[in-house]
Design a protein around this motif. Structure first.
Motif, mmCIF file in Angstrom:
data_model
loop_
_atom_site.group_PDB
_atom_site.id
_atom_site.type_symbol
_atom_site.label_atom_id
_atom_site.label_comp_id
_atom_site.label_asym_id
_atom_site.label_seq_id
_atom_site.Cartn_x
_atom_site.Cartn_y
_atom_site.Cartn_z
ATOM 1 N N HIS A 23 1.858 -9.144 1.932
ATOM 2 C CA HIS A 23 2.789 -9.239 0.797
ATOM 3 C C HIS A 23 4.165 -9.680 1.303
ATOM 4 O O HIS A 23 5.010 -8.840 1.610
ATOM 5 C CB HIS A 23 2.875 -7.883 0.073
ATOM 6 C CG HIS A 23 3.582 -7.940 -1.246
ATOM 7 N ND1 HIS A 23 3.096 -7.340 -2.386
ATOM 8 C CD2 HIS A 23 4.749 -8.536 -1.624
ATOM 9 C CE1 HIS A 23 3.922 -7.558 -3.399
ATOM 10 N NE2 HIS A 23 4.942 -8.280 -2.955
ATOM 11 N N HIS A 25 7.261 -12.851 0.558
ATOM 12 C CA HIS A 25 7.673 -13.968 -0.308
ATOM 13 C C HIS A 25 8.462 -14.997 0.490
ATOM 14 O O HIS A 25 9.519 -14.677 1.034
ATOM 15 C CB HIS A 25 8.558 -13.465 -1.448
ATOM 16 C CG HIS A 25 7.893 -12.442 -2.318
ATOM 17 N ND1 HIS A 25 7.131 -12.770 -3.416
ATOM 18 C CD2 HIS A 25 7.876 -11.086 -2.250
ATOM 19 C CE1 HIS A 25 6.676 -11.665 -3.989
ATOM 20 N NE2 HIS A 25 7.105 -10.629 -3.300
ATOM 21 N N LYS A 140 -2.062 -11.728 -8.746
ATOM 22 C CA LYS A 140 -0.997 -10.720 -8.677
ATOM 23 C C LYS A 140 -0.757 -10.188 -10.073
ATOM 24 O O LYS A 140 -0.681 -10.961 -11.030
ATOM 25 C CB LYS A 140 0.272 -11.400 -8.154
ATOM 26 C CG LYS A 140 1.591 -10.671 -8.416
ATOM 27 C CD LYS A 140 1.810 -9.513 -7.464
ATOM 28 C CE LYS A 140 3.217 -8.951 -7.610
ATOM 29 N NZ LYS A 140 4.249 -9.785 -7.049
ATOM 30 N N HIS A 199 2.863 -1.455 -3.297
ATOM 31 C CA HIS A 199 4.069 -0.636 -3.365
ATOM 32 C C HIS A 199 3.743 0.859 -3.453
ATOM 33 O O HIS A 199 4.509 1.643 -4.017
ATOM 34 C CB HIS A 199 4.964 -1.051 -4.545
ATOM 35 C CG HIS A 199 5.285 -2.517 -4.582
ATOM 36 N ND1 HIS A 199 5.277 -3.299 -3.452
ATOM 37 C CD2 HIS A 199 5.606 -3.356 -5.602
ATOM 38 C CE1 HIS A 199 5.589 -4.548 -3.786
ATOM 39 N NE2 HIS A 199 5.783 -4.607 -5.074
ATOM 40 N N ASP A 256 7.191 -7.092 1.840
ATOM 41 C CA ASP A 256 7.739 -7.578 0.567
ATOM 42 C C ASP A 256 9.065 -8.302 0.824
ATOM 43 O O ASP A 256 9.969 -8.284 -0.014
ATOM 44 C CB ASP A 256 7.931 -6.407 -0.432
ATOM 45 C CG ASP A 256 8.006 -6.865 -1.890
ATOM 46 O OD1 ASP A 256 7.803 -8.062 -2.151
ATOM 47 O OD2 ASP A 256 8.287 -6.013 -2.754
HETATM 48 ZN ZN LIG Z 1 6.729 -8.663 -3.894
#
Ligand SMILES: [Zn+2]
Length: 311
Positions: A23, A25, A140, A199, A256
């Motif tokens: 995960h 970005h 997602k 998360h 993340d």
């Molecule tokens: Zn994310």
């Protein structure tokens, strides 16, 4: 024999994924949906050089693959992902799906209903995103602080796309709603081992973590380095408890991180100094080792679990 996974550079065998961060970005820009190939504008060179530099550092940690769950409404930019993959040699698995409820509502109106949204996801997974020829490899989805009717509809559309294509699902979870997500997706036919409850490290509750993995899904400790209110040491203690309870095979780790965030913080700067995709290797692995986790167990988390999830 492994399964075949769609990356932005084409199909790759699950056996060839190697160390995988599940995960991260590469690029985020809040904006409107369905504009995946928009030009990067005046900042293009700066965006490319930042992303190339981060990708090279990630590669130097032995990482071969990243999953980039940036949806179209978070700025999914397929040409950029392709450029970063080509330049760095990283496999990048991009996603279909939707981030915000307002995007969901707008798309539902534009396309004519949840069924058409599921069709869009299926098209992006099986034929490609827009005219790019690049296929998404993962779905997602997001639920808010409660799972309302719109969230429920979105979960059902994602489940339909997963069942139709075999693509796995990665979730964004607020609070402790993981098992709710799992129950809804499973009732719609998604095998539990095709779900990562993302998360999950926003909670420190062992019973909550245990519930997710006992149901048979993967648990995402995917915010290492995001330390406002939750130091990595605490995440490590939670991971260790899950390992000691026999759930090593269900653990997924990531950061993340956002490598280039339009109007957002610069990666690895100021209060975000540890929030970068190399943090796990630089700071967290030594913490795990100190806690008694073996190198072999760490490799299971980084390599074997992603491969099994995608198989
Ligand atoms: Zn994310």
């Amino acid at each position: 024999m492994g399964s075949t996974i769609n990356t932005v550079a084409g199909p790759v065998s699950s056996d060839a994924l190697g160390r995988t961060l599940m995960h991260e970005h590469v690029f985020v820009e809040y904006g409107t949906a369905l504009q995946d190939c928009r030009p990067l504008g005046a900042a293009r060179e700066q965006i490319l050089s930042t992303c190339f530099e981060v990708a090279a550092r990630v590669r130097a940690c032995g990482v071969k693959t990243i999953v980039d769950p940036t949806t179209t409404d978070l700025g999914r930019n397929v040409p950029l992902l392709k450029a970063v993959s080509e330049h760095s040699g990283l496999n990048i698995i991009c996603c279909t799906g939707i981030y915000s409820t307002s995007t969901y509502q707008a798309l539902r109106l534009r396309l004519g209903g949840p069924g058409a949204i599921a069709e869009l996801f299926i098209r992006e997974l099986s034929q490609g995103i827009g005219e790019s020829g690049v296929k998404a490899g993962i779905i997602k989805l997001v639920t808010g602080s409660e799972i309302d009717d719109d969230d429920h509809e979105l979960l059902s559309a994602c489940a339909r796309a997963s069942v139709a294509t075999g693509a796995p699902i990665i979730t964004h979870t607020e609070g402790i709603l993981g098992p709710e997500q799992q129950k809804i997706l499973h009732a719609e036919g998604v095998p539990l081992q095709k779900i990562i409850v993302g998360h999950s490290c926003i909670s420190t509750n062992f019973n909550y973590h245990r519930q997710i993995v006992e149901m048979g899904s993967y648990i995402g400790f995917d915010r290492f380095g995001m330390e406002g209110g939750m130091p990595d040491e605490v995440r490590v203690q939670c991971l260790k408890k899950l390992i000691d309870a026999g759930f090593l095979d269900r653990l997924i780790v990531s950061h993340d991180s956002v490598w280039y965030w339009v109007n957002g913080p610069k990666i690895g700067s100021g209060p975000y100094k540890n929030w970068k995709p190399t943090n796990f290797f630089e700071r967290v692995i030594p913490m795990l080792q100190y806690a008694g986790v073996s190198d072999e167990q760490i490799e299971t988390i980084l390599t074997d679990n992603p491969r099994r999830y995608f198989s």
